[in-house]
Write a protein that holds these residues in place. Structure first.
Motif, PDB file in Angstrom:
ATOM      1  N   ARG A  34     113.954  51.592  26.524  1.00  0.00           N
ATOM      2  CA  ARG A  34     113.954  50.388  25.675  1.00  0.00           C
ATOM      3  C   ARG A  34     113.196  49.259  26.360  1.00  0.00           C
ATOM      4  O   ARG A  34     112.426  48.536  25.729  1.00  0.00           O
ATOM      5  N   ALA A  35     113.421  49.130  27.682  1.00  0.00           N
ATOM      6  CA  ALA A  35     112.711  48.063  28.406  1.00  0.00           C
ATOM      7  C   ALA A  35     111.213  48.340  28.429  1.00  0.00           C
ATOM      8  O   ALA A  35     110.386  47.428  28.293  1.00  0.00           O
ATOM      9  N   GLU A  36     110.865  49.627  28.581  1.00  0.00           N
ATOM     10  CA  GLU A  36     109.433  49.962  28.580  1.00  0.00           C
ATOM     11  C   GLU A  36     108.797  49.647  27.231  1.00  0.00           C
ATOM     12  O   GLU A  36     107.707  49.074  27.154  1.00  0.00           O
ATOM     13  N   ASN A  37     109.505  50.036  26.161  1.00  0.00           N
ATOM     14  CA  ASN A  37     108.953  49.769  24.823  1.00  0.00           C
ATOM     15  C   ASN A  37     108.802  48.273  24.591  1.00  0.00           C
ATOM     16  O   ASN A  37     107.807  47.818  24.024  1.00  0.00           O
ATOM     17  N   LEU A  38     109.793  47.517  25.054  1.00  0.00           N
ATOM     18  CA  LEU A  38     109.725  46.063  24.869  1.00  0.00           C
ATOM     19  C   LEU A  38     108.542  45.487  25.647  1.00  0.00           C
ATOM     20  O   LEU A  38     107.807  44.620  25.162  1.00  0.00           O
ATOM     21  N   THR A  39     108.318  46.010  26.861  1.00  0.00           N
ATOM     22  CA  THR A  39     107.184  45.531  27.659  1.00  0.00           C
ATOM     23  C   THR A  39     105.864  45.854  26.967  1.00  0.00           C
ATOM     24  O   THR A  39     104.962  45.011  26.882  1.00  0.00           O
ATOM     25  N   PHE A  40     105.756  47.088  26.433  1.00  0.00           N
ATOM     26  CA  PHE A  40     104.537  47.446  25.689  1.00  0.00           C
ATOM     27  C   PHE A  40     104.312  46.486  24.542  1.00  0.00           C
ATOM     28  O   PHE A  40     103.202  45.987  24.315  1.00  0.00           O
ATOM     29  N   LEU A  41     105.393  46.272  23.794  1.00  0.00           N
ATOM     30  CA  LEU A  41     105.276  45.415  22.600  1.00  0.00           C
ATOM     31  C   LEU A  41     104.814  44.010  22.993  1.00  0.00           C
ATOM     32  O   LEU A  41     103.923  43.430  22.361  1.00  0.00           O
ATOM     33  N   LEU A  42     105.399  43.465  24.062  1.00  0.00           N
ATOM     34  CA  LEU A  42     105.024  42.117  24.489  1.00  0.00           C
ATOM     35  C   LEU A  42     103.567  42.075  24.948  1.00  0.00           C
ATOM     36  O   LEU A  42     102.835  41.125  24.663  1.00  0.00           O
ATOM     37  N   LEU A  43     103.149  43.130  25.664  1.00  0.00           N
ATOM     38  CA  LEU A  43     101.748  43.162  26.109  1.00  0.00           C
ATOM     39  C   LEU A  43     100.800  43.253  24.916  1.00  0.00           C
ATOM     40  O   LEU A  43      99.759  42.589  24.886  1.00  0.00           O
ATOM     41  N   LEU A  44     101.175  44.079  23.928  1.00  0.00           N
ATOM     42  CA  LEU A  44     100.315  44.189  22.744  1.00  0.00           C
ATOM     43  C   LEU A  44     100.241  42.858  22.002  1.00  0.00           C
ATOM     44  O   LEU A  44      99.175  42.449  21.537  1.00  0.00           O
ATOM     45  N   CYS A  45     101.389  42.180  21.903  1.00  0.00           N
ATOM     46  CA  CYS A  45     101.386  40.880  21.216  1.00  0.00           C
ATOM     47  C   CYS A  45     100.551  39.868  22.003  1.00  0.00           C
ATOM     48  O   CYS A  45      99.848  39.038  21.408  1.00  0.00           O
ATOM     49  N   ALA A  46     100.622  39.920  23.333  1.00  0.00           N
ATOM     50  CA  ALA A  46      99.809  39.007  24.153  1.00  0.00           C
ATOM     51  C   ALA A  46      98.329  39.283  23.913  1.00  0.00           C
ATOM     52  O   ALA A  46      97.516  38.354  23.812  1.00  0.00           O
ATOM     53  N   MET A  47      97.978  40.582  23.814  1.00  0.00           N
ATOM     54  CA  MET A  47      96.580  40.927  23.535  1.00  0.00           C
ATOM     55  C   MET A  47      96.167  40.389  22.169  1.00  0.00           C
ATOM     56  O   MET A  47      95.071  39.830  21.999  1.00  0.00           O
ATOM     57  N   ALA A  48      97.054  40.546  21.186  1.00  0.00           N
ATOM     58  CA  ALA A  48      96.724  40.070  19.833  1.00  0.00           C
ATOM     59  C   ALA A  48      96.543  38.557  19.827  1.00  0.00           C
ATOM     60  O   ALA A  48      95.613  38.034  19.189  1.00  0.00           O
ATOM     61  N   ALA A  49      97.407  37.838  20.555  1.00  0.00           N
ATOM     62  CA  ALA A  49      97.295  36.375  20.578  1.00  0.00           C
ATOM     63  C   ALA A  49      96.000  35.951  21.269  1.00  0.00           C
ATOM     64  O   ALA A  49      95.319  35.022  20.817  1.00  0.00           O
ATOM     65  N   ALA A  50      95.643  36.631  22.366  1.00  0.00           N
ATOM     66  CA  ALA A  50      94.389  36.287  23.060  1.00  0.00           C
ATOM     67  C   ALA A  50      93.187  36.591  22.168  1.00  0.00           C
ATOM     68  O   ALA A  50      92.223  35.818  22.110  1.00  0.00           O
ATOM     69  N   ALA A  51      93.253  37.727  21.443  1.00  0.00           N
ATOM     70  CA  ALA A  51      92.145  38.060  20.523  1.00  0.00           C
ATOM     71  C   ALA A  51      92.068  37.028  19.402  1.00  0.00           C
ATOM     72  O   ALA A  51      90.965  36.649  18.968  1.00  0.00           O
ATOM     73  N   ALA A  52      93.235  36.569  18.936  1.00  0.00           N
ATOM     74  CA  ALA A  52      93.235  35.555  17.869  1.00  0.00           C
ATOM     75  C   ALA A  52      92.592  34.258  18.363  1.00  0.00           C
ATOM     76  O   ALA A  52      91.872  33.585  17.620  1.00  0.00           O
ATOM     77  N   PHE A  53      92.847  33.920  19.637  1.00  0.00           N
ATOM     78  CA  PHE A  53      92.217  32.711  20.195  1.00  0.00           C
ATOM     79  C   PHE A  53      90.695  32.828  20.123  1.00  0.00           C
ATOM     80  O   PHE A  53      90.004  31.903  19.687  1.00  0.00           O
ATOM     81  N   ILE A  54      90.177  34.000  20.529  1.00  0.00           N
ATOM     82  CA  ILE A  54      88.726  34.184  20.522  1.00  0.00           C
ATOM     83  C   ILE A  54      88.198  34.131  19.082  1.00  0.00           C
ATOM     84  O   ILE A  54      87.164  33.514  18.796  1.00  0.00           O
ATOM     85  N   ALA A  55      88.946  34.755  18.152  1.00  0.00           N
ATOM     86  CA  ALA A  55      88.506  34.754  16.744  1.00  0.00           C
ATOM     87  C   ALA A  55      88.493  33.331  16.193  1.00  0.00           C
ATOM     88  O   ALA A  55      87.536  32.916  15.530  1.00  0.00           O
ATOM     89  N   PHE A  56      89.537  32.561  16.496  1.00  0.00           N
ATOM     90  CA  PHE A  56      89.586  31.175  15.997  1.00  0.00           C
ATOM     91  C   PHE A  56      88.464  30.347  16.617  1.00  0.00           C
ATOM     92  O   PHE A  56      87.902  29.473  15.959  1.00  0.00           O
ATOM     93  N   TYR A  57      88.161  30.626  17.872  1.00  0.00           N
ATOM     94  CA  TYR A  57      87.106  29.843  18.540  1.00  0.00           C
ATOM     95  C   TYR A  57      85.788  29.954  17.771  1.00  0.00           C
ATOM     96  O   TYR A  57      85.066  28.977  17.594  1.00  0.00           O
ATOM     97  N   PHE A  58      85.489  31.172  17.302  1.00  0.00           N
ATOM     98  CA  PHE A  58      84.213  31.362  16.612  1.00  0.00           C
ATOM     99  C   PHE A  58      84.308  31.041  15.115  1.00  0.00           C
ATOM    100  O   PHE A  58      83.375  30.494  14.537  1.00  0.00           O
ATOM    101  N   ALA A  59      85.447  31.380  14.482  1.00  0.00           N
ATOM    102  CA  ALA A  59      85.527  31.243  13.024  1.00  0.00           C
ATOM    103  C   ALA A  59      86.022  29.873  12.584  1.00  0.00           C
ATOM    104  O   ALA A  59      85.508  29.302  11.622  1.00  0.00           O
ATOM    105  N   ASN A  60      87.015  29.338  13.272  1.00  0.00           N
ATOM    106  CA  ASN A  60      87.614  28.067  12.849  1.00  0.00           C
ATOM    107  C   ASN A  60      88.185  27.369  14.084  1.00  0.00           C
ATOM    108  O   ASN A  60      89.387  27.458  14.350  1.00  0.00           O
ATOM    109  N   PRO A  61      87.337  26.711  14.871  1.00  0.00           N
ATOM    110  CA  PRO A  61      87.798  26.173  16.163  1.00  0.00           C
ATOM    111  C   PRO A  61      88.676  24.934  16.017  1.00  0.00           C
ATOM    112  O   PRO A  61      88.362  23.867  16.510  1.00  0.00           O
ATOM    113  N   ASP A  62      89.787  25.127  15.352  1.00  0.00           N
ATOM    114  CA  ASP A  62      90.758  24.041  15.214  1.00  0.00           C
ATOM    115  C   ASP A  62      91.590  23.994  16.502  1.00  0.00           C
ATOM    116  O   ASP A  62      92.142  25.019  16.930  1.00  0.00           O
ATOM    117  N   THR A  63      91.683  22.821  17.108  1.00  0.00           N
ATOM    118  CA  THR A  63      92.352  22.744  18.408  1.00  0.00           C
ATOM    119  C   THR A  63      93.824  23.134  18.320  1.00  0.00           C
ATOM    120  O   THR A  63      94.392  23.644  19.291  1.00  0.00           O
TER     121      THR A  63
END
Ligand code: FES
Length: 316
Positions: A34-63
């Motif tokens: 369960r702890a491993e799955n939770l760690t995976f999930l958190l890492l995947l969400c962190a990746m998604a949030a970082a990717a969203a930052f890059i996408a917003f930077y190019f598509a809609n750079p709202d601070t």
């Protein structure tokens, strides 16, 4: 020196060799799925949030979006590290007195102890991939804003939507009728059909008596019927110039001026936007105006200078 060489050798051996069997009698720790799955999930969400930052930077750079996504990526990565540190990685502490390692056979025991450190963590490859992916995307997200410092930034800040014949409109895209602006009034206008968020878009238009005008010689005709336009962006630090001071008793008061409410830079509207008070380093850029056949205000060209904060041209 000798110790460092041995430690490096041990680490290398630990990577190359298959894990050794634990000493007899030592309990084998079961992986906490369960702890491993939770760690995976958190890492995947962190990746998604970082990717969203890059996408917003190019598509809609709202601070707001940029700050929220990058902050979320950091929080999720920190949470993943916490869960992994507390519940995934074995928490075993052992202290053993031992003489300095001198013979190769003594290393076997050390290698076994190091290999033991990985017991209790299943799917190590997944962890490496997820952790590496999160770290890579976070690094990319942190480096992306550096693009704003390149030549592109200069190009973006230099462009202006104003040109001869461009209609001045209100925030609701209604044309501004020249006769509707009275002496002492300040109106904010935008270029018709252009992006209102562009730093060069907003202008202020005021009316003074034509006999009050004292514009530079090369700006004759820029203020028809006493209507004058200036960039609304303060040349100090970029606040919106929004106060208009029009003295009603001329002989004892300074002339008409617009004031920035942030640090009170004051610009004379009759003298081509000249700074007469405050920290701004240069005049407000003036927009030449004209009145078309329908009595509406139009631009008669581009600004007299570059609009926006003046850190690239202070006191020029
Ligand atoms: S931003 Fe206008 S005076 Fe500072």
């Amino acid at each position: 020196m000798k110790r460092w060489l041995i430690a490096a050798l041990v680490l290398l051996l630990g990577k190359l060799r298959p894990p050794r069997a634990l000493p007899p009698g030592r309990p084998v720790r079961e992986p906490d799925r369960r702890a491993e799955n939770l760690t995976f999930l958190l890492l995947l969400c962190a990746m998604a949030a970082a990717a969203a930052f890059i996408a917003f930077y190019f598509a809609n750079p709202d601070t707001q979006f940029l700050g929220a996504t990058l902050g979320l990526a950091f929080v999720l990565l920190a949470a993943a590290c916490l869960v992994a540190g507390k519940r995934v990685v074995p928490q075993i502490e052992g202290v053993k007195e031992r003489p300095e390692l001198e013979h190769p056979f003594e290393q076997d025991e050390v290698v076994a102890v190091i290999a033991e450190g990985g017991e209790g963590v299943s799917r190590k490859r997944f962890f490496l991939l997820a952790g590496g992916g999160a770290a890579g995307l976070m690094g990319a997200a942190l480096l992306t804003p550096a693009l704003s410092c390149g030549p592109e930034a200069n190009r973006v800040l230099s462009r202006s939507p104003w040109n001869r014949g461009r209609l001045l409109v209100t925030e609701l895209d209604e044309p501004i009728v020249a006769a509707g602006i009275v002496v002492g009034e300040l109106v904010t206008a935008f270029p018709s059909g252009a992006d209102k968020e562009d730093i060069a878009s907003p202008v202020i238009v005021v009316r003074v008596r034509p006999d009050e005008l004292d514009l530079p010689d090369d700006r004759r005709g820029w203020a028809p019927e006493g209507l004058i336009g200036y960039s609304k962006i303060c040349t100090h630090a970029g606040c919106a110039v929004s106060e208009y001071r029009y003295p009603s008793y001329g002989p004892t008061a300074p002339g008409p001026a617009v004031v920035c409410p942030c640090h009170y830079s004051t610009f004379s509207v009759t003298e081509g936007g000249k700074r007469i008070f405050g920290p701004a380093g240069r005049a407000l850029p003036q927009l030449p105006l004209a009145i078309n056949g329908d009595g509406q205000l139009v631009a008669d060209g581009d600004f007299s200078g570059r609009p926006g904060p003046g850190w690239w041209g202070v006191r020029k």
